[in-house]
Design a protein around this motif. Structure first.
Motif, PDB file in Angstrom:
ATOM      1  N   ASN A 152       0.796  -1.234   0.000  1.00 47.99           N
ATOM      2  CA  ASN A 152       0.000   0.000   0.000  1.00 47.99           C
ATOM      3  C   ASN A 152       0.826   1.280   0.000  1.00 47.99           C
ATOM      4  OD1 ASN A 152      -2.742  -1.065   2.231  1.00 47.99           O
ATOM      5  ND2 ASN A 152      -2.169  -1.764   0.204  1.00 47.99           N
ATOM      6  N   ASN A 153       0.301   2.279  -0.711  1.00 45.76           N
ATOM      7  CA  ASN A 153       0.845   3.636  -0.725  1.00 45.76           C
ATOM      8  C   ASN A 153       2.287   3.707  -1.203  1.00 45.76           C
ATOM      9  OD1 ASN A 153      -1.620   4.710   0.304  1.00 45.76           O
ATOM     10  ND2 ASN A 153      -1.013   3.972   2.333  1.00 45.76           N
TER      11      ASN A 153
ATOM     12  N   GLU B  77      -3.407  -0.772  -3.894  1.00 43.94           N
ATOM     13  CA  GLU B  77      -3.137   0.624  -3.540  1.00 43.94           C
ATOM     14  C   GLU B  77      -1.696   1.022  -3.860  1.00 43.94           C
ATOM     15  OE1 GLU B  77      -4.792   1.818   0.260  1.00 43.94           O
ATOM     16  OE2 GLU B  77      -6.267   0.181   0.112  1.00 43.94           O
TER      17      GLU B  77
ATOM     18  N   SER C 256      -3.445  -1.433  -8.704  1.00 46.90           N
ATOM     19  CA  SER C 256      -4.408  -0.447  -8.233  1.00 46.90           C
ATOM     20  C   SER C 256      -5.187  -0.981  -7.031  1.00 46.90           C
ATOM     21  CB  SER C 256      -5.373  -0.079  -9.361  1.00 46.90           C
ATOM     22  OG  SER C 256      -6.367   0.798  -8.900  1.00 46.90           O
TER      23      SER C 256
END
Length: 187
Positions: free
Chosen positions: A105-106, A134, A131
């Motif tokens: 994530n991120n 994330e 996607s």
């Protein structure tokens, strides 16, 4: 300093990706705006997905998954070196992605793909997967053709313009990885 993992996706005997990944690392190591580490999925040796709970739980029961999670958690971004197999990415890469969630994530991702048509279908297949994890994927990419960037379809001899494509991809990947840092800190 931003930490970027160059992930060599193919685990196949006789793969062409090793030479591509070494080319990436050669150029990346000349930069002073990030640290780069090479992760070879053939060396990681993840078995087919064997965790009883989904990765969003973060409850990994197997040591190989916990080790993989720790490895991925240490990076801010990823440059995937991937072939195209049957208009998609290799199963080894999908398996590695599917094992984890929060650790991806991120963060940001870029692509160096290769195949008869540059491996672009592999990248197109990976973008929606990332996607969902994330991961922000950058627009620039390197697409290496077996026709023009490999001699006799085996020896990696990239066309001169590919070095500029790689530099642009790395520029975007590092910028996006840095821009997402506040989100990683908040989570």
């Amino acid at each position: 300093m931003i930490n970027i993992a160059v992930i060599l996706a193919s685990t196949r005997p006789g793969r062409r990706g090793e030479a591509v990944a070494q080319w990436v690392m050669k150029h990346a190591s000349q930069r002073d705006d990030a640290h780069f580490g090479l992760i070879d999925l053939a060396e990681v040796g993840l078995p087919p997905l064997d965790e009883p709970l989904g990765p969003r739980s973060g409850q990994y029961t197997h040591e190989h998954t916990r080790a993989w999670a720790q490895t991925i958690a240490g990076y801010d971004g990823f440059l995937f070196v991937t072939p195209e197999y049957n208009h998609s990415a290799p199963a080894s890469l999908k398996n590695a992605l599917d094992r984890l969630y929060a650790e991806w994530n991120n963060k940001a991702a870029g692509f160096v793909s290769y195949g008869v048509y540059g491996g672009v279908c592999a990248v197109d297949a990976l973008r929606p997967v990332l996607s969902h994890l994330e991961v922000a994927d950058v627009g620039a990419q390197v697409a290496l053709s077996m026709h023009t960037d490999f001699t006799n379809y085996t020896d990696f001899t990239p066309a001169e313009h590919q070095t500029a494509e790689l530099a642009e991809t790395l520029d975007q990947l590092i910028a996006w990885s840095a821009a997402l840092a506040p989100l990683r800190t908040a989570s």
